[in-house]
Design a protein around this motif. Structure first.
Motif, PDB file in Angstrom:
ATOM      1  N   TYR A   1      -6.503  -9.814  -4.983  1.00  0.00           N
ATOM      2  CA  TYR A   1      -5.602  -8.987  -5.782  1.00  0.00           C
ATOM      3  C   TYR A   1      -4.821  -9.796  -6.812  1.00  0.00           C
ATOM      4  O   TYR A   1      -4.198  -9.240  -7.690  1.00  0.00           O
ATOM      5  CB  TYR A   1      -4.612  -8.258  -4.877  1.00  0.00           C
ATOM      6  CG  TYR A   1      -5.241  -7.193  -4.003  1.00  0.00           C
ATOM      7  CD1 TYR A   1      -6.026  -6.186  -4.555  1.00  0.00           C
ATOM      8  CD2 TYR A   1      -5.062  -7.200  -2.626  1.00  0.00           C
ATOM      9  CE1 TYR A   1      -6.599  -5.205  -3.757  1.00  0.00           C
ATOM     10  CE2 TYR A   1      -5.613  -6.227  -1.828  1.00  0.00           C
ATOM     11  CZ  TYR A   1      -6.385  -5.235  -2.383  1.00  0.00           C
ATOM     12  OH  TYR A   1      -6.950  -4.265  -1.599  1.00  0.00           O
TER      13      TYR A   1
ATOM     14  N   SER B   1       0.841  -1.193   0.000  1.00  0.00           N
ATOM     15  CA  SER B   1       0.000   0.000   0.000  1.00  0.00           C
ATOM     16  C   SER B   1       0.878   1.246   0.000  1.00  0.00           C
ATOM     17  O   SER B   1       1.675   1.465   0.916  1.00  0.00           O
ATOM     18  CB  SER B   1      -0.919  -0.001   1.226  1.00  0.00           C
ATOM     19  OG  SER B   1      -1.732   1.155   1.244  1.00  0.00           O
TER      20      SER B   1
ATOM     21  N   TRP C   1      -5.850  -0.545 -13.086  1.00  0.00           N
ATOM     22  CA  TRP C   1      -4.487  -1.069 -13.018  1.00  0.00           C
ATOM     23  C   TRP C   1      -3.685  -0.501 -14.185  1.00  0.00           C
ATOM     24  O   TRP C   1      -4.169  -0.450 -15.306  1.00  0.00           O
ATOM     25  CB  TRP C   1      -4.465  -2.596 -13.132  1.00  0.00           C
ATOM     26  CG  TRP C   1      -5.048  -3.359 -11.981  1.00  0.00           C
ATOM     27  CD1 TRP C   1      -6.351  -3.765 -11.829  1.00  0.00           C
ATOM     28  CD2 TRP C   1      -4.345  -3.855 -10.838  1.00  0.00           C
ATOM     29  NE1 TRP C   1      -6.496  -4.470 -10.674  1.00  0.00           N
ATOM     30  CE2 TRP C   1      -5.291  -4.550 -10.045  1.00  0.00           C
ATOM     31  CE3 TRP C   1      -3.010  -3.782 -10.421  1.00  0.00           C
ATOM     32  CZ2 TRP C   1      -4.937  -5.159  -8.841  1.00  0.00           C
ATOM     33  CZ3 TRP C   1      -2.666  -4.391  -9.222  1.00  0.00           C
ATOM     34  CH2 TRP C   1      -3.616  -5.066  -8.446  1.00  0.00           C
TER      35      TRP C   1
ATOM     36  N   GLN D   1      -5.307   5.419  -1.775  1.00  0.00           N
ATOM     37  CA  GLN D   1      -5.845   5.291  -3.127  1.00  0.00           C
ATOM     38  C   GLN D   1      -4.969   4.465  -4.061  1.00  0.00           C
ATOM     39  O   GLN D   1      -5.440   4.010  -5.104  1.00  0.00           O
ATOM     40  CB  GLN D   1      -6.039   6.682  -3.757  1.00  0.00           C
ATOM     41  CG  GLN D   1      -7.083   7.546  -3.096  1.00  0.00           C
ATOM     42  CD  GLN D   1      -6.595   8.184  -1.810  1.00  0.00           C
ATOM     43  OE1 GLN D   1      -5.406   8.462  -1.674  1.00  0.00           O
ATOM     44  NE2 GLN D   1      -7.511   8.412  -0.874  1.00  0.00           N
TER      45      GLN D   1
ATOM     46  N   GLU E   1      -7.410   3.534  -6.924  1.00  0.00           N
ATOM     47  CA  GLU E   1      -8.819   3.604  -6.513  1.00  0.00           C
ATOM     48  C   GLU E   1      -9.544   2.271  -6.661  1.00  0.00           C
ATOM     49  O   GLU E   1     -10.755   2.223  -6.863  1.00  0.00           O
ATOM     50  CB  GLU E   1      -9.561   4.694  -7.300  1.00  0.00           C
ATOM     51  CG  GLU E   1      -9.050   6.100  -7.064  1.00  0.00           C
ATOM     52  CD  GLU E   1      -9.414   6.658  -5.696  1.00  0.00           C
ATOM     53  OE1 GLU E   1     -10.120   5.952  -4.945  1.00  0.00           O
ATOM     54  OE2 GLU E   1      -8.975   7.776  -5.381  1.00  0.00           O
ATOM     55  N   ARG E   2      -8.790   1.181  -6.604  1.00  0.00           N
ATOM     56  CA  ARG E   2      -9.349  -0.181  -6.633  1.00  0.00           C
ATOM     57  C   ARG E   2     -10.059  -0.524  -7.933  1.00  0.00           C
ATOM     58  O   ARG E   2     -10.727  -1.563  -8.028  1.00  0.00           O
ATOM     59  CB  ARG E   2     -10.309  -0.414  -5.451  1.00  0.00           C
ATOM     60  CG  ARG E   2      -9.653  -0.338  -4.091  1.00  0.00           C
ATOM     61  CD  ARG E   2     -10.708  -0.431  -3.011  1.00  0.00           C
ATOM     62  NE  ARG E   2     -11.347  -1.738  -3.025  1.00  0.00           N
ATOM     63  CZ  ARG E   2     -11.038  -2.758  -2.206  1.00  0.00           C
ATOM     64  NH1 ARG E   2     -10.086  -2.598  -1.312  1.00  0.00           N
ATOM     65  NH2 ARG E   2     -11.672  -3.897  -2.269  1.00  0.00           N
TER      66      ARG E   2
ATOM     67  N   TYR F   1     -11.682  -1.987 -14.163  1.00  0.00           N
ATOM     68  CA  TYR F   1     -12.888  -2.621 -13.665  1.00  0.00           C
ATOM     69  C   TYR F   1     -14.055  -1.666 -13.912  1.00  0.00           C
ATOM     70  O   TYR F   1     -14.207  -0.649 -13.216  1.00  0.00           O
ATOM     71  CB  TYR F   1     -12.759  -2.947 -12.185  1.00  0.00           C
ATOM     72  CG  TYR F   1     -11.851  -4.128 -11.922  1.00  0.00           C
ATOM     73  CD1 TYR F   1     -12.378  -5.410 -11.780  1.00  0.00           C
ATOM     74  CD2 TYR F   1     -10.470  -3.966 -11.836  1.00  0.00           C
ATOM     75  CE1 TYR F   1     -11.555  -6.495 -11.553  1.00  0.00           C
ATOM     76  CE2 TYR F   1      -9.635  -5.050 -11.612  1.00  0.00           C
ATOM     77  CZ  TYR F   1     -10.189  -6.310 -11.473  1.00  0.00           C
ATOM     78  OH  TYR F   1      -9.368  -7.385 -11.259  1.00  0.00           O
TER      79      TYR F   1
ATOM     80  N   LYS G   1      -2.025   1.328  -4.679  1.00  0.00           N
ATOM     81  CA  LYS G   1      -1.310   0.143  -4.215  1.00  0.00           C
ATOM     82  C   LYS G   1      -0.378  -0.329  -5.319  1.00  0.00           C
ATOM     83  O   LYS G   1      -0.660  -0.170  -6.513  1.00  0.00           O
ATOM     84  CB  LYS G   1      -2.285  -0.975  -3.829  1.00  0.00           C
ATOM     85  CG  LYS G   1      -3.220  -0.617  -2.681  1.00  0.00           C
ATOM     86  CD  LYS G   1      -4.131  -1.768  -2.330  1.00  0.00           C
ATOM     87  CE  LYS G   1      -5.123  -1.378  -1.244  1.00  0.00           C
ATOM     88  NZ  LYS G   1      -4.435  -1.024   0.030  1.00  0.00           N
TER      89      LYS G   1
ATOM     90  N   LEU H   1      -2.367  -0.196  -8.675  1.00  0.00           N
ATOM     91  CA  LEU H   1      -3.815  -0.230  -8.560  1.00  0.00           C
ATOM     92  C   LEU H   1      -4.280   1.120  -8.013  1.00  0.00           C
ATOM     93  O   LEU H   1      -3.897   1.518  -6.910  1.00  0.00           O
ATOM     94  CB  LEU H   1      -4.259  -1.360  -7.630  1.00  0.00           C
ATOM     95  CG  LEU H   1      -5.748  -1.420  -7.293  1.00  0.00           C
ATOM     96  CD1 LEU H   1      -6.587  -1.602  -8.557  1.00  0.00           C
ATOM     97  CD2 LEU H   1      -6.034  -2.534  -6.297  1.00  0.00           C
TER      98      LEU H   1
ATOM     99  N   ASP I   1     -18.320  -3.932 -10.431  1.00  0.00           N
ATOM    100  CA  ASP I   1     -17.956  -5.120  -9.656  1.00  0.00           C
ATOM    101  C   ASP I   1     -18.020  -6.409 -10.471  1.00  0.00           C
ATOM    102  O   ASP I   1     -17.565  -7.451 -10.010  1.00  0.00           O
ATOM    103  CB  ASP I   1     -18.876  -5.255  -8.434  1.00  0.00           C
ATOM    104  CG  ASP I   1     -18.615  -4.182  -7.399  1.00  0.00           C
ATOM    105  OD1 ASP I   1     -17.528  -3.573  -7.454  1.00  0.00           O
ATOM    106  OD2 ASP I   1     -19.512  -3.937  -6.560  1.00  0.00           O
TER     107      ASP I   1
ATOM    108  N   PRO J   1     -10.249  -8.826  -0.443  1.00  0.00           N
ATOM    109  CA  PRO J   1     -10.175  -8.680  -1.909  1.00  0.00           C
ATOM    110  C   PRO J   1      -9.193  -9.644  -2.524  1.00  0.00           C
ATOM    111  O   PRO J   1      -8.212 -10.048  -1.890  1.00  0.00           O
ATOM    112  CB  PRO J   1      -9.712  -7.218  -2.070  1.00  0.00           C
ATOM    113  CG  PRO J   1      -9.001  -6.907  -0.793  1.00  0.00           C
ATOM    114  CD  PRO J   1      -9.725  -7.669   0.274  1.00  0.00           C
TER     115      PRO J   1
END
Length: 329
Positions: free
Chosen positions: A328, A213, A249, A217, A245-246, A282, A219, A243, A285, A326
């Motif tokens: 990853y 991390s 990528w 925001q 804001e999730r 993404y 990673k 990554l 979801d 999650p």
């Protein structure tokens, strides 16, 4: 000139009667392609499609497409989990084509009470059909009966095995693919003639990576993959992905080779292979879309226009198979 380069590659491969497995730049988003123990890892059913055009602009260059789906068969809180996966792949190189179908089974053992760490063992079985298209062969005598006028096929059974460990921020994958390739022939037979095929050979895979991390925001996920057929140079992929804001990528990879099983590489073979730029998004979801562009950094760089790879993933979420951490990897 480009046709001559491709012919040289084909001749070299025919002489060795073996070829390297297809390696996708986006393998880190589709672990089932390199390890059957990955089946069911996400805790829900996951569909992935991928298409790759390699060495764009080079006649007869490799083209690959595949579809895979995997998910949990059992994911009870107090019991070991089981996963199932199916993968279909089509690959084409010049006049040769191969089609494969694999079914994978994984047995996952939780290593802690909250089930965020697992050790999985996977086994895959399947078959590969090799096809030689005689219409795409070029020869001097059009009436030469040695060459098939249409196409010939041969089918070989196959198996694969893998071990996969994962925690929320770390994974380790070890697998062996094409286990039967050294013991079964996939040569073509036609009207009493035998044709040696550019067929697969057994490959060993070792991959590991972790998630760090950098902020709330952002990673960072560095990873490495080592692929070896115990005969030629060892391929090494070094990857780094951010990554954001999730949902987004972005990153890349560098692919090279090391002479692990030989004292030195042949003077005509460069250790440098390719570099890749990778983006994944993404949409929500459920849906993921990804693209990778590979550019060669060896002698082949000026003979083609790079490689393109696109993938689409669909995650079938459900309350029954929801996961607390999650995925990853």
């Amino acid at each position: 000139m480009r046709s001559l380069i491709l012919c040289l590659f084909l001749i070299a491969a025919l002489h060795a009667t073996a070829q390297q497995d297809v390696q996708f730049s986006q393998y880190i988003f589709n672990g089932l392609s390199v390890n059957p123990a990955y089946a069911g890892y996400k805790g829900t059913w996951y569909l992935n499609t991928i298409a790759r055009q390699q060495w764009t602009g080079l006649p007869g260059a490799p083209r690959t497409g595949g579809v895979s789906i995997d998910g949990p068969l059992r994911n009870d809180k107090d019991k070991a989990g089981m996963g199932l996966g199916v993968q279909v792949m089509a690959d084409r190189l010049g006049p040769q084509q191969s089609y494969s179908l694999y079914a994978s089974y994984a047995f996952s053992i939780p290593l802690n009470e909250n089930r965020t760490k697992h050790l999985s063992f996977g086994l895959g079985v399947g078959a590969v059909q090799y096809h030689l298209d005689g219409n795409n062969l070029q020869y001097f005598d059009a009436e030469d009966a040695v060459f098939p006028g249409g196409g010939v096929n041969t089918i070989s059974p196959d198996a694969r095995f893998g071990i996969y460990y994962h925690a929320p921020s770390f994974y380790l994958s070890v697998s062996a693919l094409d286990l039967f390739s050294n013991y079964l022939t996939s040569d073509y037979k036609w009207k009493g003639y035998n044709y040696e095929n550019i067929r697969k050979t057994m490959h060993l895979y070792l991959s590991t990576g972790f998630m760090a991390s950098l902020s709330d925001q952002v990673k960072l996920k560095p990873s490495i993959m080592i692929k070896d057929d115990l005969k030629g140079p060892t391929n090494i992929d070094i990857n780094a992905m951010l990554l954001i804001e999730r949902v987004f990528w972005i990153g890349g990879s560098y692919r090279t080779a090391l002479p692990v099983w030989r004292k030195s590489l042949p003077s005509s073979l460069s250790a440098k292979n390719a570099a890749s730029a990778i983006v994944e998004y993404y949409i929500n979801d459920t849906y993921r879309i990804g693209y990778a562009y590979d550019f060669n950094i060896n002698e082949l760089a000026n003979a083609q226009s790079g490689s393109h790879e696109i993938s689409i993933g669909i995650l079938f979420r459900s309350k029954k198979y929801s996961v607390s951490s999650p995925r990853y990897f």
